[in-house]
Design an enzyme around this catalytic site. Sequence first.
Site, PDB file in Angstrom:
ATOM      1  N   PHE B 122       0.862  -1.178   0.000  1.00 45.78           N
ATOM      2  CA  PHE B 122       0.000   0.000   0.000  1.00 45.78           C
ATOM      3  C   PHE B 122       0.899   1.229   0.000  1.00 45.78           C
ATOM      4  O   PHE B 122       1.982   1.191   0.586  1.00 45.78           O
ATOM      5  CB  PHE B 122      -0.877  -0.010   1.263  1.00 45.78           C
ATOM      6  CG  PHE B 122      -2.218   0.630   1.074  1.00 45.78           C
ATOM      7  CD1 PHE B 122      -3.320  -0.133   0.713  1.00 45.78           C
ATOM      8  CD2 PHE B 122      -2.381   1.999   1.249  1.00 45.78           C
ATOM      9  CE1 PHE B 122      -4.555   0.454   0.528  1.00 45.78           C
ATOM     10  CE2 PHE B 122      -3.624   2.589   1.066  1.00 45.78           C
ATOM     11  CZ  PHE B 122      -4.715   1.811   0.705  1.00 45.78           C
ATOM     12  N   LEU B 255     -15.949   8.291  -5.437  1.00 48.73           N
ATOM     13  CA  LEU B 255     -14.531   8.095  -5.693  1.00 48.73           C
ATOM     14  C   LEU B 255     -14.264   7.227  -6.931  1.00 48.73           C
ATOM     15  O   LEU B 255     -14.879   6.183  -7.102  1.00 48.73           O
ATOM     16  CB  LEU B 255     -13.967   7.412  -4.452  1.00 48.73           C
ATOM     17  CG  LEU B 255     -12.493   7.455  -4.191  1.00 48.73           C
ATOM     18  CD1 LEU B 255     -12.289   7.756  -2.720  1.00 48.73           C
ATOM     19  CD2 LEU B 255     -11.866   6.135  -4.529  1.00 48.73           C
ATOM     20  N   GLU B 258      -7.691   5.118  -7.918  1.00 52.40           N
ATOM     21  CA  GLU B 258      -6.396   5.431  -8.516  1.00 52.40           C
ATOM     22  C   GLU B 258      -6.068   4.454  -9.656  1.00 52.40           C
ATOM     23  O   GLU B 258      -5.349   4.779 -10.590  1.00 52.40           O
ATOM     24  CB  GLU B 258      -5.325   5.281  -7.427  1.00 52.40           C
ATOM     25  CG  GLU B 258      -4.515   6.491  -7.185  1.00 52.40           C
ATOM     26  CD  GLU B 258      -4.718   7.099  -5.802  1.00 52.40           C
ATOM     27  OE1 GLU B 258      -4.894   6.350  -4.832  1.00 52.40           O
ATOM     28  OE2 GLU B 258      -4.704   8.330  -5.726  1.00 52.40           O
ATOM     29  N   ARG B 289      -0.768  11.813  -5.138  1.00 54.92           N
ATOM     30  CA  ARG B 289      -2.089  12.417  -4.990  1.00 54.92           C
ATOM     31  C   ARG B 289      -2.049  13.937  -4.915  1.00 54.92           C
ATOM     32  O   ARG B 289      -2.813  14.615  -5.590  1.00 54.92           O
ATOM     33  CB  ARG B 289      -2.750  11.909  -3.708  1.00 54.92           C
ATOM     34  CG  ARG B 289      -3.402  10.574  -3.855  1.00 54.92           C
ATOM     35  CD  ARG B 289      -4.177  10.246  -2.597  1.00 54.92           C
ATOM     36  NE  ARG B 289      -4.728   8.891  -2.715  1.00 54.92           N
ATOM     37  CZ  ARG B 289      -5.460   8.300  -1.783  1.00 54.92           C
ATOM     38  NH1 ARG B 289      -5.714   8.920  -0.653  1.00 54.92           N
ATOM     39  NH2 ARG B 289      -5.926   7.087  -1.974  1.00 54.92           N
TER      40      ARG B 289
HETATM   41  C1  LIG Z   1     -14.594   5.863   0.628  1.00 60.91           C
HETATM   42  C2  LIG Z   1     -13.676   5.686   1.832  1.00 60.91           C
HETATM   43  C3  LIG Z   1     -12.740   4.658   1.852  1.00 60.91           C
HETATM   44  C4  LIG Z   1     -11.888   4.492   2.959  1.00 60.91           C
HETATM   45  N1  LIG Z   1     -10.975   3.469   2.949  1.00 60.91           N
HETATM   46  C5  LIG Z   1     -10.161   3.283   4.022  1.00 60.91           C
HETATM   47  C6  LIG Z   1      -9.237   2.184   4.081  1.00 60.91           C
HETATM   48  O1  LIG Z   1      -9.157   1.373   3.153  1.00 60.91           O
HETATM   49  N2  LIG Z   1      -8.447   2.043   5.168  1.00 60.91           N
HETATM   50  C7  LIG Z   1      -8.511   2.909   6.228  1.00 60.91           C
HETATM   51  O2  LIG Z   1      -7.771   2.715   7.194  1.00 60.91           O
HETATM   52  N3  LIG Z   1      -9.391   3.938   6.218  1.00 60.91           N
HETATM   53  C8  LIG Z   1     -10.217   4.142   5.149  1.00 60.91           C
HETATM   54  N4  LIG Z   1     -11.104   5.188   5.154  1.00 60.91           N
HETATM   55  C9  LIG Z   1     -11.258   6.000   6.384  1.00 60.91           C
HETATM   56  C10 LIG Z   1     -12.016   5.208   7.453  1.00 60.91           C
HETATM   57  O3  LIG Z   1     -13.004   4.425   6.833  1.00 60.91           O
HETATM   58  C11 LIG Z   1     -12.699   6.115   8.467  1.00 60.91           C
HETATM   59  O4  LIG Z   1     -11.800   7.053   8.959  1.00 60.91           O
HETATM   60  C12 LIG Z   1     -13.226   5.306   9.653  1.00 60.91           C
HETATM   61  O5  LIG Z   1     -14.012   4.240   9.207  1.00 60.91           O
HETATM   62  C13 LIG Z   1     -14.028   6.146  10.644  1.00 60.91           C
HETATM   63  O6  LIG Z   1     -14.507   5.304  11.682  1.00 60.91           O
HETATM   64  P1  LIG Z   1     -15.151   5.887  12.999  1.00 60.91           P
HETATM   65  O7  LIG Z   1     -15.399   4.758  13.919  1.00 60.91           O
HETATM   66  O8  LIG Z   1     -14.337   7.010  13.493  1.00 60.91           O
HETATM   67  O9  LIG Z   1     -16.519   6.534  12.503  1.00 60.91           O
HETATM   68  P2  LIG Z   1     -17.715   5.971  11.577  1.00 60.91           P
HETATM   69  O10 LIG Z   1     -17.523   4.593  11.094  1.00 60.91           O
HETATM   70  O11 LIG Z   1     -17.958   7.043  10.576  1.00 60.91           O
HETATM   71  O12 LIG Z   1     -18.922   5.923  12.599  1.00 60.91           O
HETATM   72  C14 LIG Z   1     -19.457   7.070  13.193  1.00 60.91           C
HETATM   73  C15 LIG Z   1     -20.589   6.636  14.083  1.00 60.91           C
HETATM   74  O13 LIG Z   1     -21.035   7.745  14.843  1.00 60.91           O
HETATM   75  C16 LIG Z   1     -22.436   7.816  14.817  1.00 60.91           C
HETATM   76  N5  LIG Z   1     -22.808   9.207  15.037  1.00 60.91           N
HETATM   77  C17 LIG Z   1     -22.310  10.317  14.456  1.00 60.91           C
HETATM   78  N6  LIG Z   1     -22.894  11.415  14.966  1.00 60.91           N
HETATM   79  C18 LIG Z   1     -23.769  10.990  15.897  1.00 60.91           C
HETATM   80  C19 LIG Z   1     -24.682  11.641  16.773  1.00 60.91           C
HETATM   81  N7  LIG Z   1     -24.811  12.974  16.783  1.00 60.91           N
HETATM   82  N8  LIG Z   1     -25.451  10.890  17.585  1.00 60.91           N
HETATM   83  C20 LIG Z   1     -25.368   9.541  17.581  1.00 60.91           C
HETATM   84  N9  LIG Z   1     -24.497   8.871  16.777  1.00 60.91           N
HETATM   85  C21 LIG Z   1     -23.725   9.592  15.955  1.00 60.91           C
HETATM   86  C22 LIG Z   1     -22.821   7.259  13.465  1.00 60.91           C
HETATM   87  O14 LIG Z   1     -24.158   6.804  13.485  1.00 60.91           O
HETATM   88  C23 LIG Z   1     -21.817   6.119  13.349  1.00 60.91           C
HETATM   89  O15 LIG Z   1     -22.301   4.989  14.027  1.00 60.91           O
HETATM   90  C24 LIG Z   1     -11.968   5.377   4.051  1.00 60.91           C
HETATM   91  C25 LIG Z   1     -12.920   6.393   4.041  1.00 60.91           C
HETATM   92  C26 LIG Z   1     -13.754   6.571   2.939  1.00 60.91           C
HETATM   93  C27 LIG Z   1     -14.751   7.696   2.944  1.00 60.91           C
END
Ligand SMILES: Cc1cc2nc3c(=O)[nH]c(=O)nc-3n(C[C@H](O)[C@H](O)[C@H](O)COP(=O)(O)OP(=O)(O)OC[C@H]3O[C@@H](n4cnc5c(N)ncnc54)[C@H](O)[C@@H]3O)c2cc1C
Lengths: 84, 594
Positions: B122, B255, B258, B289
């Site tokens: 990666f 998206l 790449e 990028r």
């Molecule tokens: C298209 C894409 C591809 C990606 N690919 C990768 C990858 O291959 N590898 C990698 O390491 N990272 C990747 N990322 C980044 C990674 O996916 C995210 O940073 C990560 O999943 C975020 O996880 P989290 O637990 O912080 O939040 P999330 O999974 O976004 O969860 C947030 C949670 O908070 C809850 N929530 C939010 N606000 C409130 C509220 N006010 N009240 C109650 N609940 C609330 C939501 O309901 C949800 O359950 C990618 C991101 C994107 C957009």
Amino acid sequence: MGDREKLNRLRWRCTRRAMLEMDLLLGEFLDRIFPTLNPEQADAFVNLADMEDLELWPLVNGSRECSDPVQAEVVALLRDVRVK
Amino acid sequence: MSKLTIPVRKFDAVIVGAGGSGLRAAIQLSEAGLKTAVLSKVFPTRSHTVAAQGGVSASLGNSEEDHWHWHMYDTVKGSDWLGDQDAIEYMCRMAPEVVVELEHFGMPFDRTDEGKIYQRPFGGHMSNFGEKPVRRACAAADRTGHAMLHALYQRNVRANTQFFVEWMALDLIRDDSGQVLGVIALEMETGDVVAFHAKATVFATGGAGRIFYSSTNAFINTGDGLGMAARAGIALEDMEFWQFHPTGVAGAGVLITEGVRGEGGILRNSANERFMERYAPNAKDLASRDVVSRAMVTEINEGRGCGPNKDFVLLDITHLDPATIMKRLPGIREISIQFAGIDPIKAPIPVVPTCHYQMGGVPTNYKGQVVSQDATPIPGFYAAGEVACASVHGANRLGTNSLLDLLVFGKSSGDSVIDDLRSGAIGLKELPADYAERTLSRLNRLNTQTGGASVNETRLELQRTMQKHCGVFRFKDMLVEGVAKILDVEKAVLRTEIKDKSQVWNTARVEALELDNLIEVAKATMISAEARKESRGAHVRDDAPDTAANPNGRDDVNWHKHTLWHRESNRLDYKPVIMKPLSVESIALKTRSY
Ligand SMILES: Cc1cc2nc3c(=O)[nH]c(=O)nc-3n(C[C@H](O)[C@H](O)[C@H](O)COP(=O)(O)OP(=O)(O)OC[C@H]3O[C@@H](n4cnc5c(N)ncnc54)[C@H](O)[C@@H]3O)c2cc1C
């Protein structure tokens, strides 16, 4: 729950999904196509919207086919949605 | 007003967010026997973590020699030396343990012939301190995030975590001493507003990528955790740093991988010119990028963009054999047809640099405790995942390090709650008399507003302002203007009006409340970006160019420090970057080049 509430709940579940692709497609579908569906198709759409994105996406992008004929009709309509 | 009361529910811990980080924290707490509530706007396995396909990094060394120290070096370098080295060491050392743990939770990782977790290469993963690429990313086909959420969710069900699904947290509860005592939340199905009174509150609300017009993030990423923290007087750290992806579909943001350029896709401007030949004569369309994104913005800014508004460029694969497109780039044709209205076999795809990941957030230490400016923990408050800034990503994130961040800091925040409860540092304190007042008056304002602004239009204005004034390539005058504009947008946000005043499933109200959070993130981003007069990592300014004194425009003498934005009067403060790791020697400042 009345019709307005049910529709709002469906709207939330169509536009707060795991993948952006699905937010865009289902949101657009709900606004433009959903009001034109017959009751069986509407039910099928609600069931599709209940699926997780990684189950639904392959149906929409054509890499998987559905077995249920009504669901297949709705999926065909979903495939035709153009988000602009 | 202070007489108004709302129902109160009591828990040992309340976690806001059921993505990877929230679910990982919940396992720690529930398995320790704590009464734990997890609130989520959507069903847990619909959280945005599902969208992550690439993988999660850990120096398991299953395919070839690897070491956490090399992973640490890559992460510090990726962060452009803005990451805190204690947190980075902690994350990289913990990586093998949390990944193997996840495997035991039932994560179906891809495997080698010998049955070990398969690892793939990666961008940015190197062996021996930047020498040559190493295979460090662990994945479950192209559904890593999805599989991870399911494994974590099942484990939580087993541990009796209590889920509150389709509940939106609105505000943090803090008392006069600053201690955090829980959150106030809205149940969408009933419209009820309830206090979750807890000894510990963990924020795991994910990112805020929807502040930009063009974003790869799902609609749910409205930065609620950041808005709640800011309103409760907690500063936000390094909010000027956002990672952009060069090729999102113009308008939709979806998206385009790449891999499309890898298979021979060419970027063109309105004159049909392959403009990357001018910016990167060797790598051309396959340059890094940031180089590609900046070139695209320069073309657009200099009037060579395409379309009626000249606001995108084209990604051309019409010269490729259709059979190759179908075979090597599955799904790209469907995405282009559905989201750009274009069949890429016949016509080029309109693309723009698109917001992808938020590096800044609620300031924490490596234990997942939210900290104030002098690094002392704010009692009762913890955060992990994209909402938090530990800071391991610094000025730019390394791919696959964010899924790792969820596991490591989800777990450590849970462990800190347990430790702090044991040591007596936190406990159930009484709620202050006026704890619900601010939230109720915000709801009341929304219910009674007349002649106000439309939520949709105000959100669009916010997103357009951020995209234009604070995008992937930044300009001094545009930033100054952008600050004034975003403060204007804030005035509209303060007087949004909704027509629907009903209680049950009032999604218009929820969207207005999300906008209250987006504006806090937008202000923090614009104001922090305007102030930082250097280029570093993902923050690139036209007036801070690459010179001999400041390679890549980075100015370590004046700007090697973290930004802290305070909501109150939009004040900025700075704090030093932690250069001292936990056990190894500091990785000294160096020019970042790949
Ligand atoms: C298209 C894409 C591809 C990606 N690919 C990768 C990858 O291959 N590898 C990698 O390491 N990272 C990747 N990322 C980044 C990674 O996916 C995210 O940073 C990560 O999943 C975020 O996880 P989290 O637990 O912080 O939040 P999330 O999974 O976004 O969860 C947030 C949670 O908070 C809850 N929530 C939010 N606000 C409130 C509220 N006010 N009240 C109650 N609940 C609330 C939501 O309901 C949800 O359950 C990618 C991101 C994107 C957009």
